[in-house]
Motif scaffolding. Structure first.
Motif, PDB file in Angstrom:
ATOM      1  N   GLU A   1     -11.494   9.801  -2.523  1.00 11.35           N
ATOM      2  CA  GLU A   1     -10.919   8.486  -2.797  1.00 11.35           C
ATOM      3  C   GLU A   1     -11.878   7.379  -2.358  1.00 11.35           C
ATOM      4  O   GLU A   1     -12.066   6.385  -3.058  1.00 11.35           O
TER       5      GLU A   1
ATOM      6  N   HIS B   1       2.647   1.946  -3.229  1.00 17.84           N
ATOM      7  CA  HIS B   1       1.747   2.556  -4.211  1.00 17.84           C
ATOM      8  C   HIS B   1       1.592   4.048  -3.911  1.00 17.84           C
ATOM      9  O   HIS B   1       1.726   4.885  -4.808  1.00 17.84           O
TER      10      HIS B   1
ATOM     11  N   TRP C   1      -9.278  -1.112  -3.499  1.00 18.55           N
ATOM     12  CA  TRP C   1      -8.802  -0.050  -2.630  1.00 18.55           C
ATOM     13  C   TRP C   1      -9.397  -0.107  -1.231  1.00 18.55           C
ATOM     14  O   TRP C   1      -8.770   0.313  -0.264  1.00 18.55           O
ATOM     15  N   GLN C   2     -10.605  -0.684  -1.114  1.00 18.50           N
ATOM     16  CA  GLN C   2     -11.188  -0.782   0.231  1.00 18.50           C
ATOM     17  C   GLN C   2     -10.344  -1.688   1.126  1.00 18.50           C
ATOM     18  O   GLN C   2     -10.238  -1.448   2.330  1.00 18.50           O
TER      19      GLN C   2
ATOM     20  N   ASN D   1      -4.700   5.660  -9.257  1.00 18.53           N
ATOM     21  CA  ASN D   1      -5.270   4.446  -8.665  1.00 18.53           C
ATOM     22  C   ASN D   1      -5.882   3.563  -9.747  1.00 18.53           C
ATOM     23  O   ASN D   1      -5.784   2.340  -9.701  1.00 18.53           O
TER      24      ASN D   1
ATOM     25  N   VAL E   1      -5.789  -0.630  -8.940  1.00 16.40           N
ATOM     26  CA  VAL E   1      -6.060  -0.964  -7.550  1.00 16.40           C
ATOM     27  C   VAL E   1      -7.394  -0.417  -7.055  1.00 16.40           C
ATOM     28  O   VAL E   1      -7.746  -0.633  -5.909  1.00 16.40           O
ATOM     29  N   VAL E   2      -8.149   0.278  -7.944  1.00 23.19           N
ATOM     30  CA  VAL E   2      -9.390   0.890  -7.462  1.00 23.19           C
ATOM     31  C   VAL E   2     -10.337  -0.158  -6.903  1.00 23.19           C
ATOM     32  O   VAL E   2     -10.904   0.008  -5.819  1.00 23.19           O
TER      33      VAL E   2
ATOM     34  N   THR F   1     -14.160   4.383  -4.747  1.00 25.21           N
ATOM     35  CA  THR F   1     -14.227   2.916  -4.667  1.00 25.21           C
ATOM     36  C   THR F   1     -15.638   2.411  -4.923  1.00 25.21           C
ATOM     37  O   THR F   1     -15.829   1.254  -5.244  1.00 25.21           O
TER      38      THR F   1
ATOM     39  N   ALA G   1      -7.117  -1.851   0.920  1.00 22.65           N
ATOM     40  CA  ALA G   1      -5.992  -0.993   1.319  1.00 22.65           C
ATOM     41  C   ALA G   1      -6.409  -0.056   2.450  1.00 22.65           C
ATOM     42  O   ALA G   1      -5.656   0.143   3.414  1.00 22.65           O
TER      43      ALA G   1
ATOM     44  N   VAL H   1       0.845  -1.201   0.000  1.00 15.76           N
ATOM     45  CA  VAL H   1       0.000   0.000   0.000  1.00 15.76           C
ATOM     46  C   VAL H   1       0.878   1.248   0.000  1.00 15.76           C
ATOM     47  O   VAL H   1       0.693   2.169  -0.801  1.00 15.76           O
TER      48      VAL H   1
END
Lengths: 266, 261
Positions: B204, B99, B149-150, B140, B145-146, B208, B152, B96
């Motif tokens: 952000e 990134h 992303w949750q 993202n 990774v979208v 998601t 992360a 994470v």
């Protein structure tokens, strides 16, 4: 390297101890380091320059290190520790100049009301401080340095200090100026000293001296000399006759030192 | 007198920082930015081994999520044996953070603003901030990774990692304001970064959940938040100005009446 440090420390201490009541911060460190090049008289002269009329001597001593002979190039290598030092040093300087601007701004109306002949002097000092603040604001933005978190606190404190001393009278206001500029002059002088030691170390290592460092040393010296000029003006205007002089200046100087200590950290 | 003396002592002891040591204290000094200068750029916070493992691991995130499996696969891709992931003591959080850091450091190169022409001002700071935030959010999407992303966010919310995550968010906000050309160095330095951090993390999170094409809804959401900030900031600014003006007027009236203040 450590021998040089020790020598300079001892030499500085010696100068300080023999002239106790004299404000020795006017003698920059490079004089003690390179004392064989500069006659001892130069140290004494610059030590005594708080006694009003000697400001030309301050200038003289400050211009004795040949900065323009330094090899200035585009690249420089600063260690993390040096960067951290610059980070806190420039933050303190900005806070200090902000306070100075506000002190003069708050002092001017009451002082000018009771002593109209001081108007040009107050304006002159204010304008110089505003110029300094501008320089440090630009440096902070350029080098991405965070301003002090105590910004609003210093704003209020400086305004209150300036206004209350001005209401106490011209002598008290000038004593305030004297106390503040003494602390600030010492502070700048210490910074110049550290930067010049870096420059010396860089030269010994054979590293080129960065353009921004050379510029910073030049600016700091000029600003220090202007602050000391304000100190002279304050003494000329009977700062020493303020009542109670000792109490007032000691409180203000203590406050300045505390503010510097805090601003270096937050 | 004591301050520069102490500082000097530190400097005289300072040793060259080894890249590996630097990377170990990643959450500490090496990422904290101080006295930024273009002439002596800060070294990369990651060493080559870590970079190889982490960038390979990130490419497995879309299929395996932010999981130890992705980290192990990344190590294999980079040509290391499975236990080599032990060089990254914080496990999946390292992916994470990798990134976040690489996106932040790459942001400046991705966005080029046209120079302000004579007589015509360039883009306003507010507009630049919007462009930069959108560009960062598209990072993202590009890294794929979208959808994950949750996960992360869940990792970052782990109490051990919260300080490092918040620090990274603060650095991102600082980077965006810097790239947008903001030069304020007073109290607004703090309020700007705080408000942008809030807006960025809200956007952000919104992203998601966003199902719209090309993340149009996210863009709209961001615009609405920035507009809120503009309105509230303007109101606070006006109030402050009014108070200052009134205060000055009262003092000046009193002075004109001969009160010695």
């Amino acid at each position: 390297m450590s021998t040089i440090m020790n020598v300079s420390k001892v030499a500085r201490c010696a100068v300080r101890c023999h002239n106790l009541p004299v404000l020795d911060f006017l003698a920059p460190a490079f004089i003690t380091v390179q004392s064989k090049h500069i006659p001892h008289r130069a140290i004494k002269r610059s030590c005594m320059s708080t006694s009003a009329t000697k400001k030309s001597n301050v200038r003289e001593s400050a211009s004795e290190l040949p900065l323009d002979t330094l090899q200035i190039t585009q690249r420089n290598t600063l260690t993390e520790d040096q960067k951290r030092f610059l980070d806190s040093a420039l933050r303190v300087n900005q806070a200090g100049e902000l306070a100075a601007v506000l002190i003069y701004a708050a002092q001017t109306p009451p002082i000018v009301q009771s002593h109209p002949h001081l108007r040009p002097l107050m304006k002159h000092m204010y304008d110089q401080e505003a110029g300094h603040l501008q320089i440090f604001n630009e440096l902070l933005a350029k080098h991405r340095i965070r301003p002090t978190a105590m910004y609003p606190v210093w704003k209020a404190a400086a305004t209150v200090l300036g206004w209350s001393t001005a209401v106490m009278g011209r002598e008290a206001a000038m004593a305030c100026t004297e106390a503040v500029e003494t602390e600030i002059g010492t502070h700048y002088n210490d910074q110049v000293r550290v930067l010049l030691e870096w420059v010396q170390m860089m030269e010994e290592r054979g590293d080129p001296v960065g353009e921004d460092i050379a510029e910073l040393v030049k600016n700091l010296r000029r600003i220090r000399d202007e602050e000391l000029e304000h100190l002279d003006h304050a003494v000329e205007n009977h700062a020493k006759q303020a009542r109670p002089y000792e109490l007032l200046t000691n409180i203000i100087r203590g406050g300045c030192r505390t503010a510097i200590w805090i601003s270096e950290r937050v | 007198m004591s301050i520069p003396a102490r500082c000097f002592r530190q400097i005289s002891k300072a040793k060259p920082v080894h890249p590996l040591r630097c990377s170990k204290s990643r959450s500490g000094r090496c990422l904290s930015r101080s006295y930024h200068t273009l002439y002596s750029p800060s070294p990369s916070p990651y060493n080559p081994t870590e970079s190889a493992i982490l960038s390979a691991a990130l490419s497995h995130v879309p299929s395996h999520g932010f999981s130890p499996a992705a980290l192990t696969l990344g190590a294999r891709d980079a040509g290391y044996i499975d236990p080599s992931t032990n060089v990254l003591p914080r496990g999946v959080f390292e992916i994470v953070l990798w990134h976040l850091v690489s996106q932040r450091l790459g942001l400046g190169a991705r966005v080029q603003f046209p120079e302000a022409k004579e007589g015509k001002g360039g883009m306003g700071t507010g507009h630049k901030v919007r462009v930069l935030v959108m560009e960062r959010l598209r990072g993202n999407v590009e890294a794929g990774v979208v959808g994950r992303w949750q996960e992360a966010l869940a990792i970052m919310a782990h109490p051990t990692y919260v300080p490092a995550s918040l620090r990274e968010l603060a650095h991102l906000a600082d980077e965006i304001w810097y790239l947008a050309g903001d030069t304020s160095v007073d109290t607004s330095w703090y309020t700007k970064r705080a408000s942008l951090s809030t807006i960025y993390s809200a956007t952000e999170l919104f992203m998601t959940q966003d199902q719209s094409t090309d993340f149009k809804d996210t863009e709209r959401f961001l615009d609405a938040r920035l507009e809120d900030l503009r309105v509230v900031g303007g109101a606070v600014g006006n109030l402050g100005e009014w108070l200052e003006f009134t205060g000055h007027s009262i003092i000046n009236v009193l002075r004109s009446k001969g009160v010695r203040i």
